[in-house]
Design a protein around this motif. Structure first.
Motif, short mmCIF file in Angstrom:
data_model
loop_
_atom_site.label_atom_id
_atom_site.label_comp_id
_atom_site.label_asym_id
_atom_site.label_seq_id
_atom_site.Cartn_x
_atom_site.Cartn_y
_atom_site.Cartn_z
N ASN A 119 0.82 -1.50 0.06
CA ASN A 119 -0.18 -0.15 0.30
C ASN A 119 1.04 1.39 -0.38
N LEU A 120 2.10 1.00 -0.01
CA LEU A 120 2.69 2.40 -0.30
C LEU A 120 3.03 2.97 -1.56
N SER A 121 2.15 2.78 -2.61
CA SER A 121 1.80 4.09 -3.43
C SER A 121 0.39 5.52 -2.91
N ASP A 122 0.28 3.88 -1.54
CA ASP A 122 -0.75 5.68 -1.14
C ASP A 122 0.07 6.91 -1.04
N PRO A 123 -0.34 8.37 -1.61
CA PRO A 123 0.57 9.61 -1.86
C PRO A 123 -0.16 9.55 -0.09
N ASN A 124 -0.91 9.44 1.07
CA ASN A 124 -0.08 9.90 2.25
C ASN A 124 0.85 9.28 3.11
N PHE A 125 1.75 8.04 2.21
CA PHE A 125 2.84 7.77 3.44
C PHE A 125 3.62 8.97 2.64
N LYS A 126 4.04 9.22 1.25
CA LYS A 126 4.79 10.35 1.08
C LYS A 126 4.83 11.75 2.06
N LYS A 127 3.51 12.18 2.47
CA LYS A 127 3.18 13.37 2.48
C LYS A 127 3.47 13.33 4.53
N THR A 128 3.53 11.73 4.72
CA THR A 128 3.93 11.47 6.22
C THR A 128 6.05 11.57 6.22
N LEU A 129 6.04 11.22 5.18
CA LEU A 129 7.89 11.53 4.87
C LEU A 129 8.18 12.85 5.31
N GLU A 130 7.07 13.79 4.06
CA GLU A 130 7.89 14.83 3.58
C GLU A 130 8.03 15.68 4.96
N LEU A 131 6.26 15.67 5.62
CA LEU A 131 5.87 16.56 6.87
C LEU A 131 7.52 15.85 7.80
N ARG A 132 8.13 15.04 8.32
CA ARG A 132 8.42 14.69 9.26
C ARG A 132 10.00 15.05 8.70
N VAL A 133 10.36 15.10 6.64
CA VAL A 133 11.65 16.05 7.20
C VAL A 133 11.37 17.48 6.71
N LYS A 134 9.98 17.90 6.83
CA LYS A 134 10.13 19.29 7.23
C LYS A 134 10.67 19.98 8.58
N MET A 135 9.72 19.13 9.38
CA MET A 135 8.61 19.26 10.36
C MET A 135 10.75 19.24 11.59
N GLU A 136 11.65 18.21 10.81
CA GLU A 136 13.07 18.45 11.52
C GLU A 136 13.88 19.04 10.85
N LYS A 137 14.20 19.26 9.73
CA LYS A 137 15.52 19.68 9.51
C LYS A 137 15.25 21.02 8.70
N GLU A 138 13.74 21.38 8.30
CA GLU A 138 13.58 22.67 7.67
C GLU A 138 13.02 23.72 9.25
N ASP A 139 11.79 22.91 9.61
CA ASP A 139 11.65 24.19 10.54
C ASP A 139 12.03 23.62 11.69
N LYS A 140 12.49 22.81 12.02
CA LYS A 140 13.50 22.21 13.10
C LYS A 140 13.15 22.29 14.84
N SER A 141 11.13 21.49 14.78
CA SER A 141 10.70 22.10 15.42
C SER A 141 10.47 20.66 16.04
N SER A 142 10.73 19.47 15.97
CA SER A 142 10.42 18.46 16.13
C SER A 142 12.27 17.57 16.33
N VAL A 143 12.30 17.08 17.85
CA VAL A 143 13.56 16.23 18.03
C VAL A 143 14.28 15.47 17.51
N PRO A 144 15.38 15.63 17.39
CA PRO A 144 15.89 15.22 15.72
C PRO A 144 15.85 13.30 15.43
N TYR A 145 15.70 13.12 15.23
CA TYR A 145 15.79 11.80 15.65
C TYR A 145 16.62 10.42 15.39
N SER A 146 17.85 11.29 15.26
CA SER A 146 19.36 10.97 16.01
C SER A 146 19.54 11.22 17.44
N ASP A 147 18.85 11.87 17.41
CA ASP A 147 19.27 12.45 19.01
C ASP A 147 18.14 11.03 20.04
#
Length: 473
Positions: free
Chosen positions: A255-283
């Motif tokens: 079910n990985l062609s569901d566009p909401n899978f990709k949107k989730t990834l984009e959300l996680r990247v945006k919040m951690e890398k661009e907004d820097k509003s979520s605790v880093p995964y590496s931490d």
């Protein structure tokens, strides 16, 4: 046949080690108050009627992951035994600390050893579906037909139907929600959301983020994925829809062609890398961060998590509450979507297929998932006959077991619980754990800068398809 059974059981045990959707954290460290609300006459009348003739010398053995502190077994089972003379129910707790992974491993071994098991409890839909496929549970449809022919979808908030049959009835109702540091919201001039999207969630997190370095306060904390577990955090945009909410479809295909899978990834990247509003995964991984500490120590202002936290939301002796807490519903994808769909954990309470007392075991399962939930008084029940008026004292009882219930916005908690609903349950594939692990590995490459979102989606799709094909042989 023996070889096939052992192979299936091994796969089931391996799956439990990989799945951590509930994990050992779902039951909390602190019990709610031992007092519990009594069922109302209206509620009791909806439960199955007791048989006129008392059972004789029936001893039921219930295998459970739930410890006494969080399940109140002594009071709950005593109530059932008093209402059913001649019946005793023994709770065999498979993990003193409520670790569901440890408990399920022990349960699998006990079943393989053909111990006298009458009643089984599972904590997550994948684990439930897996053990149904292994033949560990008895279909309940004939018992339900004799018991008035009620429909699970009408009687409960969680539909436990798998492949057209019912193999368990749901106990508690623990939807995921968002815990909010209300003091931080007030400081930022933000209202407690009652209907919001993931884009709005990201904006809240951005506005709540404050400071730099070791003293930085993040807007949110996402506790996964980790080692193939806590995969809800890679399905955020898939879990808030009524169907197709997992990486695999009902037929076991991708079910990985569901566009909401990709949107989730984009959300996680945006919040951690661009907004820097979520605790880093590496931490999270390197420091082995705990979500409770992140929220209660005010290192993060928002925490998306399951409502098993109800028993701790007002603070505990280990993690006291020093600020005001509010609750918001699980965010949706688009403004026009229906609010309330969320991951839901429950106790899948089933009759063992090797029980010699299946009729008596079913009778207990039905009682436990209806009246028994009110007597137990530890969780919000899945039983749909529980009224709003009954929910208030249940929440009061749960919060009374915390250190500072007065700091909890009870109104926002109740409103969130009432609007929450579970998406369609999907039967778990035997290779689901392998898929989870592969996607987790691809996500680590993404979030650590080794590939972009498009590459991760493609690689996850390719690896998932390979796993599917390999398991067809």
């Amino acid at each position: 046949m023996r070889k096939k059974w052992l192979h299936g059981m091994a796969a089931g045990i391996m799956l439990v080690g990989l799945l951590a959707g509930c994990g050992g954290n779902n039951n909390g460290e602190n019990a709610a108050a031992s007092s519990s609300p009594s069922p109302s006459p209206n509620a009791s009348s909806s439960a199955p009627a007791e048989s006129a003739a008392p059972a004789k010398d029936v001893h039921l053995r219930l295998y459970t992951f739930g410890p006494e502190a969080t399940y109140n077994w002594s009071q709950t089972l005593k109530a059932y035994e008093e209402a059913n003379p001649g019946v005793t129910v023994e709770a065999l707790v498979l993990s003193d600390k409520g670790d569901t992974q440890e408990a399920m491993k022990k349960l699998d071994l006990a079943f393989a050893s053909k111990e006298d098991i009458d009643i089984l409890m599972f904590s997550d839909p994948a684990g439930y579906a897996q053990r149904v496929s292994l033949g560990m549970t008895e279909p309940l449809d004939d018992y339900i037909a004799k018991d008035g022919g009620y429909k699970v979808v009408d009687e409960y908030k969680v539909d436990t139907t798998l492949n057209g049959k019912v193999y368990a009835l749901p106990g508690k109702f623990n939807p995921w929600y968002v815990l909010l540091n209300k003091d931080h919201l007030d400081e930022a001039g933000l209202a407690v959301p009652t209907d919001w999207t993931w884009d709005e969630y990201a904006e809240y997190a951005k506005q709540l983020t404050k400071g730099e370095g070791t003293s930085k306060r993040y807007g949110t904390y996402f506790h996964g994925p980790q080692g193939g577990g806590w995969m809800e955090f890679l399905k955020l945009g898939m879990l808030n829809q009524p169907t197709n909410s997992d990486f695999l479809k009902a037929d076991g295909s991708s079910n990985l062609s569901d566009p909401n899978f990709k949107k989730t990834l984009e959300l996680r990247v945006k919040m951690e890398k661009e907004d820097k509003s979520s605790v880093p995964y590496s931490d999270i991984i390197s420091q082995k961060l705990a979500y409770r500490n992140q929220f209660f120590n005010q290192s993060a202002s928002m925490l998306t998590i399951g409502s098993w936290m109800n028993t701790e939301i007002g603070g505990t002796d280990k993690l006291p509450l020093t600020f005001h807490v509010a609750v918001a519903p699980f965010p949706k994808n688009n403004k026009e979507d229906t609010i309330g769909y969320a991951p839901v954990t429950t106790d899948y309470t089933a009759v063992s297929s090797i029980s010699k007392q299946k009729e008596e075991a079913y009778k207990f399962v039905r009682w436990y998932t209806t009246e028994g939930q009110l007597i137990q008084g530890k969780n919000v029940p899945s039983w749909s006959k529980v009224t709003n008026d009954q929910l208030n004292p249940i929440i009061d009882t749960i919060l009374a077991g915390t250190m500072n219930p007065e700091l909890v916005d009870k109104d926002s908690l109740i409103k969130t619980l009432l609007m929450s609903k579970a998406s369609e349950m999907l039967p778990g594939a035997s290779y689901q754990g392998e898929v989870y692990k592969a996607i987790n590995e691809e996500y680590e490459k993404l979030i650590l800068g080794q590939q972009d979102v498009d590459a991760m989606v493609k690689n996850s799709q390719d690896r998932t398809q390979q796993i599917i094909e390999a398991n067809k042989k």
